[in-house]
Design a protein around this motif. Structure first.
Motif, PDB file in Angstrom:
ATOM      1  N   ALA A 127       0.833  -1.208   0.000  1.00 12.34           N
ATOM      2  CA  ALA A 127       0.000   0.000   0.000  1.00 12.34           C
ATOM      3  C   ALA A 127       0.865   1.253   0.000  1.00 12.34           C
ATOM      4  O   ALA A 127       0.493   2.270  -0.599  1.00 12.34           O
ATOM      5  N   GLY A 128       2.023   1.177   0.699  1.00 12.64           N
ATOM      6  CA  GLY A 128       2.936   2.308   0.683  1.00 12.64           C
ATOM      7  C   GLY A 128       3.425   2.613  -0.718  1.00 12.64           C
ATOM      8  O   GLY A 128       3.571   3.782  -1.105  1.00 12.64           O
ATOM      9  N   ALA A 129       3.677   1.544  -1.479  1.00 15.49           N
ATOM     10  CA  ALA A 129       4.116   1.732  -2.863  1.00 15.49           C
ATOM     11  C   ALA A 129       2.979   2.265  -3.726  1.00 15.49           C
ATOM     12  O   ALA A 129       3.142   3.234  -4.470  1.00 15.49           O
ATOM     13  N   PHE A 130       1.814   1.631  -3.607  1.00 12.60           N
ATOM     14  CA  PHE A 130       0.696   2.046  -4.436  1.00 12.60           C
ATOM     15  C   PHE A 130       0.077   3.358  -3.965  1.00 12.60           C
ATOM     16  O   PHE A 130      -0.601   4.042  -4.739  1.00 12.60           O
ATOM     17  N   GLY A 131       0.312   3.691  -2.669  1.00 15.30           N
ATOM     18  CA  GLY A 131      -0.197   4.965  -2.180  1.00 15.30           C
ATOM     19  C   GLY A 131       0.372   6.126  -2.971  1.00 15.30           C
ATOM     20  O   GLY A 131      -0.345   7.086  -3.309  1.00 15.30           O
ATOM     21  N   GLY A 132       1.672   6.025  -3.273  1.00 21.69           N
ATOM     22  CA  GLY A 132       2.293   7.061  -4.089  1.00 21.69           C
ATOM     23  C   GLY A 132       1.718   7.107  -5.486  1.00 21.69           C
ATOM     24  O   GLY A 132       1.479   8.187  -6.046  1.00 21.69           O
ATOM     25  N   LEU A 133       1.480   5.924  -6.067  1.00 15.94           N
ATOM     26  CA  LEU A 133       0.906   5.874  -7.413  1.00 15.94           C
ATOM     27  C   LEU A 133      -0.522   6.418  -7.436  1.00 15.94           C
ATOM     28  O   LEU A 133      -0.908   7.158  -8.352  1.00 15.94           O
ATOM     29  N   THR A 151      11.806  14.680   1.629  1.00 18.48           N
ATOM     30  CA  THR A 151      12.879  15.670   1.498  1.00 18.48           C
ATOM     31  C   THR A 151      13.916  15.204   0.491  1.00 18.48           C
ATOM     32  O   THR A 151      14.389  15.987  -0.346  1.00 18.48           O
ATOM     33  N   ILE A 152      14.272  13.922   0.545  1.00 23.72           N
ATOM     34  CA  ILE A 152      15.245  13.371  -0.404  1.00 23.72           C
ATOM     35  C   ILE A 152      14.699  13.455  -1.826  1.00 23.72           C
ATOM     36  O   ILE A 152      15.409  13.845  -2.755  1.00 23.72           O
ATOM     37  N   VAL A 153      13.433  13.098  -1.985  1.00 22.69           N
ATOM     38  CA  VAL A 153      12.815  13.151  -3.314  1.00 22.69           C
ATOM     39  C   VAL A 153      12.792  14.584  -3.843  1.00 22.69           C
ATOM     40  O   VAL A 153      13.074  14.843  -5.022  1.00 22.69           O
ATOM     41  N   LYS A 154      12.510  15.531  -2.961  1.00 26.38           N
ATOM     42  CA  LYS A 154      12.477  16.941  -3.371  1.00 26.38           C
ATOM     43  C   LYS A 154      13.857  17.428  -3.797  1.00 26.38           C
ATOM     44  O   LYS A 154      13.993  18.175  -4.769  1.00 26.38           O
ATOM     45  N   LEU A 155      14.897  16.969  -3.065  1.00 24.81           N
ATOM     46  CA  LEU A 155      16.265  17.357  -3.421  1.00 24.81           C
ATOM     47  C   LEU A 155      16.688  16.769  -4.759  1.00 24.81           C
ATOM     48  O   LEU A 155      17.609  17.283  -5.410  1.00 24.81           O
ATOM     49  N   ALA A 179       3.150  15.817  -8.128  1.00 28.93           N
ATOM     50  CA  ALA A 179       2.739  14.467  -8.514  1.00 28.93           C
ATOM     51  C   ALA A 179       3.932  13.562  -8.790  1.00 28.93           C
ATOM     52  O   ALA A 179       3.944  12.396  -8.391  1.00 28.93           O
ATOM     53  N   LYS A 180       4.972  14.076  -9.457  1.00 30.66           N
ATOM     54  CA  LYS A 180       6.137  13.241  -9.758  1.00 30.66           C
ATOM     55  C   LYS A 180       6.885  12.858  -8.477  1.00 30.66           C
ATOM     56  O   LYS A 180       7.493  11.789  -8.409  1.00 30.66           O
ATOM     57  N   ALA A 181       6.840  13.737  -7.483  1.00 32.29           N
ATOM     58  CA  ALA A 181       7.461  13.408  -6.195  1.00 32.29           C
ATOM     59  C   ALA A 181       6.765  12.209  -5.555  1.00 32.29           C
ATOM     60  O   ALA A 181       7.415  11.343  -4.949  1.00 32.29           O
ATOM     61  N   GLN A 182       5.437  12.147  -5.658  1.00 34.19           N
ATOM     62  CA  GLN A 182       4.689  10.996  -5.152  1.00 34.19           C
ATOM     63  C   GLN A 182       5.126   9.718  -5.856  1.00 34.19           C
ATOM     64  O   GLN A 182       5.265   8.658  -5.242  1.00 34.19           O
ATOM     65  N   LEU A 183       5.365   9.826  -7.148  1.00 30.10           N
ATOM     66  CA  LEU A 183       5.766   8.664  -7.938  1.00 30.10           C
ATOM     67  C   LEU A 183       7.125   8.130  -7.498  1.00 30.10           C
ATOM     68  O   LEU A 183       7.353   6.917  -7.493  1.00 30.10           O
ATOM     69  N   MET A 184       8.018   9.028  -7.096  1.00 31.22           N
ATOM     70  CA  MET A 184       9.371   8.622  -6.717  1.00 31.22           C
ATOM     71  C   MET A 184       9.441   8.001  -5.320  1.00 31.22           C
ATOM     72  O   MET A 184      10.492   7.508  -4.918  1.00 31.22           O
ATOM     73  N   THR A 185       8.339   8.020  -4.587  1.00 28.04           N
ATOM     74  CA  THR A 185       8.326   7.322  -3.293  1.00 28.04           C
ATOM     75  C   THR A 185       8.033   5.832  -3.459  1.00 28.04           C
ATOM     76  O   THR A 185       8.128   5.066  -2.495  1.00 28.04           O
ATOM     77  N   VAL A 186       7.691   5.414  -4.681  1.00 32.66           N
ATOM     78  CA  VAL A 186       7.306   4.018  -4.917  1.00 32.66           C
ATOM     79  C   VAL A 186       8.501   3.050  -4.847  1.00 32.66           C
ATOM     80  O   VAL A 186       8.399   1.994  -4.197  1.00 32.66           O
TER      81      VAL A 186
END
Length: 390
Positions: free
Chosen positions: A78-84, A195-199, A205-212
């Motif tokens: 769910a953590g992976a798909f939550g970002g998607l 924070t890492i994704v933002k850096l 939306a793309k930041a959410q995708l990179m948490t997957v």
């Protein structure tokens, strides 16, 4: 759980959780949001600890980690798909009166309500009540015998002696300390990953995708580690090994200022932390005989773990961004705590097993009558024929 049946307990709490999630979309102020989130936590507490107990009714001791991983791996999934899902909602769904975050709570809440209703009618309560699954009498009898061989002959609703036995059991002190060491870094994981994704240059939306990807890596490790734990019938070494992987991640996060190295470190942290959840829950279920003792032991594990999880949410302060030395350092220290106490508990349990082998010889399987007699006399897992999972 025995009073209202597992199906009703889990199903009703799922429905109420879904109602709270959906209601969060309609909150107008901070107080309403906090109230809805509080009750979400209350109802969530009725599902998570119940899962390993219900699974222990149906599966043998060396089958439990993999089955628990299937349940808790779904939260990682769910953590992976939550970002998607968040990416899809932010990118594609619009509503004239609802913001994307409100739509997200509705999308998460309504299916949970539906699945809660289904759970009430579908979830089997015990091997003795498998008629609803249309099994044959022979299959039902096999399930009952398997359950009994997994030390499930306890017929009491609530045994006060077992409750106090769980509170006095030294094993539960060790497992609670390990789980505290897990929940502090686990609760803080979502504090530094954005924070890492933002850096890395991603936003919205793309930041959410990179948490997957970190969660995807974690899913693979959850299933692989727990499968091997059941295969080898070892818990402690797998907990220590997984925590060591998380240590590598935190060392990368502390030592490197390179954002790609930090993202890799975040993946290692997820790969190390998430398998420990099903490992610890199955370890506690494996080593506690008696339904009340098992349930109280798992409740203690979750209570201490969740209480200390609040520490994890407070150690990543905005002024320390983006390196978060204090947060990473605290998490690394508690990850080391996990390694130390898991290895100590493994040694203690192994020594006790060896002592019983020397004193009583090879353990023999107990009949259901002998198991019930051990429970009635307050012996539980101190029985001469019981061997701990290490």
């Amino acid at each position: 759980m025995k009073k209202v049946t597992p199906a009703v307990l889990v199903g009703v709490t799922m429905i109420l959780w879904g109602v709270c999630s959906t209601a969060m979309a309609g909150t107008k102020n901070y107080s309403g949001l906090v109230a809805a989130r509080f009750f979400m936590g209350v109802f969530e507490a009725g599902v998570g600890p119940a899962a390993p107990i219900i699974l222990s009714f149906f599966y043998l001791r060396h089958e439990l980690a993999w089955r628990t991983a299937l349940f808790y791996g779904s939260s990682t999934f769910a953590g992976a798909f939550g970002g998607l899902i968040a990416y899809g909602v932010a990118k594609n769904l619009t509503h004239e009166s609802l913001a994307p975050w409100q739509l997200l709570f509705i999308i998460e809440g309504i299916p949970t309500i539906f699945l809660g209703i289904v759970t009430i009618f579908v979830l089997p309560n015990a091997p003795e009540t498998l008629e609803r699954w249309f099994v044959t009498p022979e299959e039902k009898q096999v399930a009952i015998e398997r359950s009994r061989s997994g030390h499930n002959t306890d017929n009491s609703l609530l045994d006060k002696r077992q409750l106090f036995a769980a509170l006095k059991d030294y094993k539960n002190l060790f497992t609670c300390l390990i789980y505290i060491g897990l929940n502090i870094p686990l609760a803080s994981y979502t504090s530094f990953l954005p924070t890492i994704v933002k850096l890395m240059g991603y936003e919205n939306a793309k930041a959410q995708l990179m948490t997957v990807p970190p969660y995807a890596c974690a899913i693979v490790c959850v299933f692989a580690v727990c499968w091997n734990s059941d295969r080898t019938r070892r818990r402690g070494f797998h907990v220590a090994g997984s925590a060591s992987v998380a240590c590598i991640g935190y060392i990368l996060l502390i030592s490197s200022g390179n954002v790609k190295a930090n993202y890799t470190g975040a993946c290692f942290v997820a790969m190390g932390l998430y398998p420990i959840i099903p490992l610890m829950l199955s370890w506690v279920a494996n080593n506690n005989v008696g339904h009340t003792k098992r349930a109280v032991s798992i409740a203690l594990l979750n209570t201490f773990g969740q209480c200390f999880a609040t520490v994890g949410t407070q150690i990543y302060k905005t002024p320390t961004a983006p390196r978060f030395f204090m947060g990473y350092g605290v998490c690394l220290a508690f990850t080391v705590v996990m390694i130390v106490f898991s290895l100590v508990l493994t040694f203690v349990l192994s020594r006790e097993n060896n002592r019983r082998d020397e004193q009583y010889g090879e353990p023999k399987p107990l009949t259901p009558e002998e198991q019930q007699e051990a429970i009635d006399h307050g012996i539980y897992d101190d029985h001469s024929s019981f061997r701990y999972f290490i």
